[in-house]
Design a protein around this motif. Structure first.
Motif, PDB file in Angstrom:
ATOM      1  N   ARG A 259       0.900  -1.095  -0.035  1.00 50.41           N
ATOM      2  CA  ARG A 259      -0.190  -0.132  -0.066  1.00 50.41           C
ATOM      3  C   ARG A 259       0.903   1.210  -0.133  1.00 50.41           C
ATOM      4  NH1 ARG A 259      -2.091   2.833   4.298  1.00 50.41           N
ATOM      5  NH2 ARG A 259      -3.990   4.208   3.649  1.00 50.41           N
ATOM      6  N   PHE A 260       1.880   1.208   0.843  1.00 45.05           N
ATOM      7  CA  PHE A 260       2.664   2.421   1.002  1.00 45.05           C
ATOM      8  C   PHE A 260       3.508   2.580  -0.489  1.00 45.05           C
ATOM      9  CE2 PHE A 260       2.037   2.220   5.679  1.00 45.05           C
ATOM     10  CZ  PHE A 260       1.336   3.337   5.699  1.00 45.05           C
ATOM     11  N   ALA A 261       3.929   1.510  -0.914  1.00 51.36           N
ATOM     12  CA  ALA A 261       4.911   1.433  -2.352  1.00 51.36           C
ATOM     13  C   ALA A 261       4.051   2.054  -3.173  1.00 51.36           C
ATOM     14  CB  ALA A 261       5.149   0.197  -2.740  1.00 51.36           C
ATOM     15  N   GLN A 262       2.763   1.689  -3.334  1.00 49.36           N
ATOM     16  CA  GLN A 262       1.578   2.276  -4.321  1.00 49.36           C
ATOM     17  C   GLN A 262       1.603   3.707  -4.046  1.00 49.36           C
ATOM     18  OE1 GLN A 262      -1.296  -0.924  -3.997  1.00 49.36           O
ATOM     19  NE2 GLN A 262      -1.686  -0.506  -6.263  1.00 49.36           N
ATOM     20  N   ARG A 263       1.355   4.295  -2.836  1.00 46.17           N
ATOM     21  CA  ARG A 263       1.214   5.522  -2.238  1.00 46.17           C
ATOM     22  C   ARG A 263       2.152   6.429  -3.028  1.00 46.17           C
ATOM     23  NH1 ARG A 263       2.903   8.644   1.617  1.00 46.17           N
ATOM     24  NH2 ARG A 263       1.491  10.194   2.428  1.00 46.17           N
ATOM     25  N   HIS A 264       3.447   5.911  -2.850  1.00 46.57           N
ATOM     26  CA  HIS A 264       4.754   6.603  -3.113  1.00 46.57           C
ATOM     27  C   HIS A 264       4.488   6.964  -4.511  1.00 46.57           C
ATOM     28  CE1 HIS A 264       8.695   8.280  -2.697  1.00 46.57           C
ATOM     29  NE2 HIS A 264       9.302   7.438  -3.559  1.00 46.57           N
ATOM     30  N   THR A 265       4.462   6.045  -5.517  1.00 51.81           N
ATOM     31  CA  THR A 265       4.204   6.325  -6.715  1.00 51.81           C
ATOM     32  C   THR A 265       3.117   7.188  -7.126  1.00 51.81           C
ATOM     33  OG1 THR A 265       4.747   4.152  -7.526  1.00 51.81           O
ATOM     34  CG2 THR A 265       4.019   5.158  -9.059  1.00 51.81           C
ATOM     35  N   LEU A 266       1.767   7.143  -6.575  1.00 51.71           N
ATOM     36  CA  LEU A 266       0.822   8.040  -6.817  1.00 51.71           C
ATOM     37  C   LEU A 266       1.061   9.311  -6.377  1.00 51.71           C
ATOM     38  CD1 LEU A 266      -2.174   8.636  -7.803  1.00 51.71           C
ATOM     39  CD2 LEU A 266      -2.943   7.733  -5.706  1.00 51.71           C
ATOM     40  N   MET A 267       1.398   9.712  -5.151  1.00 52.20           N
ATOM     41  CA  MET A 267       1.572  11.023  -4.464  1.00 52.20           C
ATOM     42  C   MET A 267       2.972  11.269  -5.535  1.00 52.20           C
ATOM     43  SD  MET A 267      -0.382  11.534  -1.994  1.00 52.20           S
ATOM     44  CE  MET A 267       0.320  12.238  -0.661  1.00 52.20           C
ATOM     45  N   SER A 268       4.174  10.869  -5.784  1.00 52.47           N
ATOM     46  CA  SER A 268       5.134  11.569  -6.680  1.00 52.47           C
ATOM     47  C   SER A 268       4.474  12.079  -8.208  1.00 52.47           C
ATOM     48  CB  SER A 268       6.044  10.512  -7.095  1.00 52.47           C
ATOM     49  OG  SER A 268       6.553  10.084  -5.663  1.00 52.47           O
ATOM     50  N   SER A 269       3.438  11.208  -8.644  1.00 53.93           N
ATOM     51  CA  SER A 269       3.006  11.705  -9.785  1.00 53.93           C
ATOM     52  C   SER A 269       1.866  13.019  -9.535  1.00 53.93           C
ATOM     53  CB  SER A 269       1.770  10.550 -10.461  1.00 53.93           C
ATOM     54  OG  SER A 269       1.123  10.958 -11.516  1.00 53.93           O
ATOM     55  N   VAL A 270       1.173  13.001  -8.748  1.00 54.42           N
ATOM     56  CA  VAL A 270       0.466  14.220  -8.220  1.00 54.42           C
ATOM     57  C   VAL A 270       1.156  15.076  -7.730  1.00 54.42           C
ATOM     58  CG1 VAL A 270      -1.805  12.835  -8.282  1.00 54.42           C
ATOM     59  CG2 VAL A 270      -0.450  13.497  -5.891  1.00 54.42           C
ATOM     60  N   GLY A 271       2.197  15.013  -7.193  1.00 52.15           N
ATOM     61  CA  GLY A 271       3.004  15.953  -6.710  1.00 52.15           C
ATOM     62  C   GLY A 271       3.821  16.794  -7.934  1.00 52.15           C
ATOM     63  N   LEU A 272       3.853  16.179  -9.071  1.00 48.64           N
ATOM     64  CA  LEU A 272       4.236  16.888 -10.097  1.00 48.64           C
ATOM     65  C   LEU A 272       3.301  18.163 -10.420  1.00 48.64           C
ATOM     66  CD1 LEU A 272       6.335  16.808 -12.278  1.00 48.64           C
ATOM     67  CD2 LEU A 272       4.941  15.557 -13.679  1.00 48.64           C
ATOM     68  N   SER A 273       2.004  18.090 -10.141  1.00 49.11           N
ATOM     69  CA  SER A 273       0.963  19.143 -10.398  1.00 49.11           C
ATOM     70  C   SER A 273       1.058  19.982  -9.105  1.00 49.11           C
ATOM     71  CB  SER A 273      -0.355  18.571 -10.520  1.00 49.11           C
ATOM     72  OG  SER A 273      -0.326  17.687 -11.790  1.00 49.11           O
ATOM     73  N   GLU A 274       1.673  19.723  -8.208  1.00 51.99           N
ATOM     74  CA  GLU A 274       1.910  20.324  -6.805  1.00 51.99           C
ATOM     75  C   GLU A 274       0.236  20.516  -6.125  1.00 51.99           C
ATOM     76  OE1 GLU A 274       3.656  24.470  -8.516  1.00 51.99           O
ATOM     77  OE2 GLU A 274       5.329  23.811  -7.579  1.00 51.99           O
ATOM     78  N   ARG A 275      -0.481  19.513  -6.304  1.00 53.38           N
ATOM     79  CA  ARG A 275      -1.665  19.178  -5.786  1.00 53.38           C
ATOM     80  C   ARG A 275      -1.792  17.747  -5.190  1.00 53.38           C
ATOM     81  NH1 ARG A 275      -3.292  23.828  -8.673  1.00 53.38           N
ATOM     82  NH2 ARG A 275      -4.094  25.602  -7.478  1.00 53.38           N
ATOM     83  N   VAL A 276      -1.231  17.403  -4.344  1.00 54.50           N
ATOM     84  CA  VAL A 276      -1.598  15.919  -3.760  1.00 54.50           C
ATOM     85  C   VAL A 276      -2.940  15.628  -3.486  1.00 54.50           C
ATOM     86  CG1 VAL A 276       0.834  15.679  -2.782  1.00 54.50           C
ATOM     87  CG2 VAL A 276      -0.982  16.407  -1.231  1.00 54.50           C
ATOM     88  N   LEU A 277      -3.375  14.310  -3.550  1.00 57.55           N
ATOM     89  CA  LEU A 277      -4.652  14.027  -3.347  1.00 57.55           C
ATOM     90  C   LEU A 277      -5.442  13.764  -2.027  1.00 57.55           C
ATOM     91  CD1 LEU A 277      -5.305  11.634  -6.395  1.00 57.55           C
ATOM     92  CD2 LEU A 277      -5.403  14.078  -6.371  1.00 57.55           C
ATOM     93  N   THR A 278      -4.334  13.943  -0.998  1.00 55.99           N
ATOM     94  CA  THR A 278      -4.640  13.625   0.467  1.00 55.99           C
ATOM     95  C   THR A 278      -3.720  14.368   1.264  1.00 55.99           C
ATOM     96  OG1 THR A 278      -5.287  12.306   2.264  1.00 55.99           O
ATOM     97  CG2 THR A 278      -3.725  11.483   0.718  1.00 55.99           C
ATOM     98  N   LEU A 279      -3.798  15.058   2.439  1.00 55.06           N
ATOM     99  CA  LEU A 279      -2.838  15.726   3.285  1.00 55.06           C
ATOM    100  C   LEU A 279      -3.156  14.643   4.378  1.00 55.06           C
ATOM    101  CD1 LEU A 279      -3.223  19.201   3.046  1.00 55.06           C
ATOM    102  CD2 LEU A 279      -1.240  17.943   2.273  1.00 55.06           C
ATOM    103  N   THR A 280      -2.457  13.538   4.261  1.00 50.25           N
ATOM    104  CA  THR A 280      -2.538  12.285   5.398  1.00 50.25           C
ATOM    105  C   THR A 280      -2.271  12.644   6.860  1.00 50.25           C
ATOM    106  OG1 THR A 280      -1.648  10.390   6.214  1.00 50.25           O
ATOM    107  CG2 THR A 280       0.097  11.903   5.142  1.00 50.25           C
ATOM    108  N   GLY A 281      -3.251  12.071   7.524  1.00 55.42           N
ATOM    109  CA  GLY A 281      -3.135  12.634   9.029  1.00 55.42           C
ATOM    110  C   GLY A 281      -2.037  12.091   9.638  1.00 55.42           C
TER     111      GLY A 281
END
Length: 528
Positions: A259-281
């Motif tokens: 789960r965290f490996a997939q999260r790292h890929t997804l967050m890196s992708s949306v990080g390119l747009s400078e708007r992540v899809l969640t601000l983890t608690g």
């Protein structure tokens, strides 16, 4: 064999030096399932299955069905490939430049750092590790720091004060503020903590790290993160990579690591747009003037949604989605920092894997879906096309992810029993390729990942569909608090209507697929 040789490499360079605490879901040692031998056995087993199928099996399913599913598969795998490429571009090309600039900015003008930690019903061993790490990060910060502990129990207060005296001693760099509240939920704990920070009168560009009570931050957290707020006044928050230490059976360790490996890929992708899809608690850092904003505090504390069928209901869980939506709506950038890793201590809510996964997915996906519609309503012109489409895709993917399984099942019933075997072969091969792609995010991958990937796809999609029709049902796994138990509600908002609409949607989904496969006559063929 080239792919297999990649598995044995110690690490894959991502263009940045990673600040980590320990390897995900364990002590860093190589498991049997991660060895080259295990991967060779997997590949041989899949090849043997492919060779064992008779030639007629490969021609038993019509080209029309394969073509229809293939078009959808091209879309889904193309979307995944786009995320993969964007993630690599971000980590290898964009972020290294951002890192260099942020490090220079923090040296010139270090802010005051506030570390807000919320603790409730977490054992003393974990609490000790969490606050020790927070105190050490505060001491290592480039400027002054304040720890704000939002707690419920007296025992935690005594433990935290004792740790503070032992670690920080008599010095004037780090202060400790303790906020005691009733055990009414994390949203209240955060709101009281935010107001405690506001009473300290921070400068607008100071930073506040919001840390969960089971998250262990690295010593250089402030050094590595605070500089990004100095680079761009539009940056409102950021979050980091995560790994896990799972206190449970091996399958849970594998599942969380995936789960965290997939999260790292997804967050890196949306990080390119400078708007992540969640601000983890677990750990996100905010600009101080946002944390002190009464509107922001009210959003986190008293968030609600107006649903066309279920009416208005308050959010019980998903405080991180509330804070994320407030920043998204107000036009702030939200960054991803891939070279800082926070360790989370995970306690599965049940010893049974299926039961635990269901409870966690209901909470995770419920939080996502309750915020999804209002985020989509902001439109691509406000939040950017890629971010908007990624949010919209969260809603579409729960149905598209079920198409392959449903088509294979219908084909096995109406066309040929070989359909399920061919589908299984495709899943084993395609999910293994996806597993290998995770080597760009983690140094090792397990042969169990293909099975867990498919479990997450099918079981997760079914949970998402279930939750879609029951958005008002919420439950905390640790706090044992629930919502949505209203005694008298109109028929349209009743449990019966939720179940009816859920069943109707699934029936319509299967019917459309059966029509497209020509295994069920359409109304045009029935009517004279």
């Amino acid at each position: 064999m080239i792919a297999l040789s990649l598995i044995s490499s110690a690490s894959i360079q991502q263009g940045v030096q990673v600040t980590s605490i320990r390897e995900s879901a364990g002590n860093g040692s190589v498991r049997l399932s991660e060895t080259v031998g295990a991967h060779i056995l997997y590949v041989v087993a899949v090849a043997a299955l492919a060779a064992a199928l008779p030639l007629e099996a490969y021609g038993s399913v019509g080209t029309g069905i394969i073509g229809a599913v293939g078009i959808l598969a091209m879309w889904r795998y193309g979307w995944g490939l786009l995320h993969f490429v964007r993630a690599l571009v971000f980590r290898k090309m964009i972020f290294p430049r951002q890192r260099k600039a942020a490090d220079a900015a923090i040296r010139l003008d270090p802010p005051h750092a506030y570390l807000l930690v919320t603790t409730f019903r977490i054992d003393s061993i974990v609490t000790t590790r969490v606050y020790r790490a927070a105190f050490e990060a505060a001491l290592a910060a480039p400027g002054k720091a304040t720890i704000v502990a939002s707690i419920v129990e007296t025992g935690d207060q005594r433990l935290i004060k004792s740790l503070f005296q032992r670690i920080c001693g008599d010095q004037d760099k780090v202060n400790l503020v303790i906020v005691r509240i009733a055990g009414t939920g994390k949203r209240d704990a955060l709101a009281y903590g935010f107001r405690a920070v506001a009473r300290q009168a921070p400068a607008p560009d100071d930073v506040v790290a919001v840390i969960d009570g089971d998250s262990i931050v690295p010593r250089d957290l402030v050094w590595k993160c605070a500089g990004f707020f100095r680079l761009d006044p539009a940056v409102g928050a950021l979050t980091t990579d995560e790994t896990s230490e799972v206190r449970g059976a091996r399958i849970f360790q594998e599942w969380y690591a995936l789960r965290f490996a997939q999260r790292h890929t997804l967050m890196s992708s949306v990080g390119l747009s400078e708007r992540v899809l969640t601000l983890t608690g677990r750990m996100s850092m905010f600009r101080a003037n946002i944390i002190c904003s009464p509107e922001f505090i009210r959003q986190v504390e008293l968030d609600y949604v107006d649903h066309w069928r279920l009416g208005r209901f308050k959010f019980l869980t998903g405080d991180d989605k509330s804070s994320w939506f407030w920043l998204l709506r107000n036009g702030y950038k939200m960054l991803y920092v891939p070279d800082v890793v926070v360790l989370t201590v995970e306690d599965p809510p049940s010893e049974n894997f299926i039961s635990a996964a269901a409870m966690l997915m209901v909470r995770w996906f419920g939080n996502m879906l309750r915020t999804n519609s209002r985020a989509v309503a902001l439109g691509p012109w406000k939040i950017g096309l890629f971010t908007w489409w990624a949010i919209l895709d969260q809603r579409m993917s729960m149905w598209t992810s079920l198409v392959g399984f449903a088509v294979a099942l219908l084909a096995a019933i109406f066309i040929s029993g070989y359909a399920l075997l061919l589908y299984a072969l495709w899943i084993l091969a395609s999910r293994y390729v996806l597993t290998l792609s995770l080597l760009a995010a983690r140094p090792r991958v397990s042969v169990f990942y293909p099975f867990l990937l498919y479990f997450n796809q099918i079981f997760g999609s079914l949970i998402k569909v279930h939750v879609t029709f029951r958005l008002d049902r919420q439950k905390w796994t640790r706090q044992k608090t629930t919502s949505g138990n209203v005694a008298k509600r109109p028929l349209i908002a009743s449990n019966f209507m939720s179940a009816y609409m859920h069943g109707l949607a699934l029936t319509a989904f299967l019917t459309v697929l059966a029509w497209s496969m020509d295994v069920l006559p359409t109304p045009m063929h029935i009517l004279p």
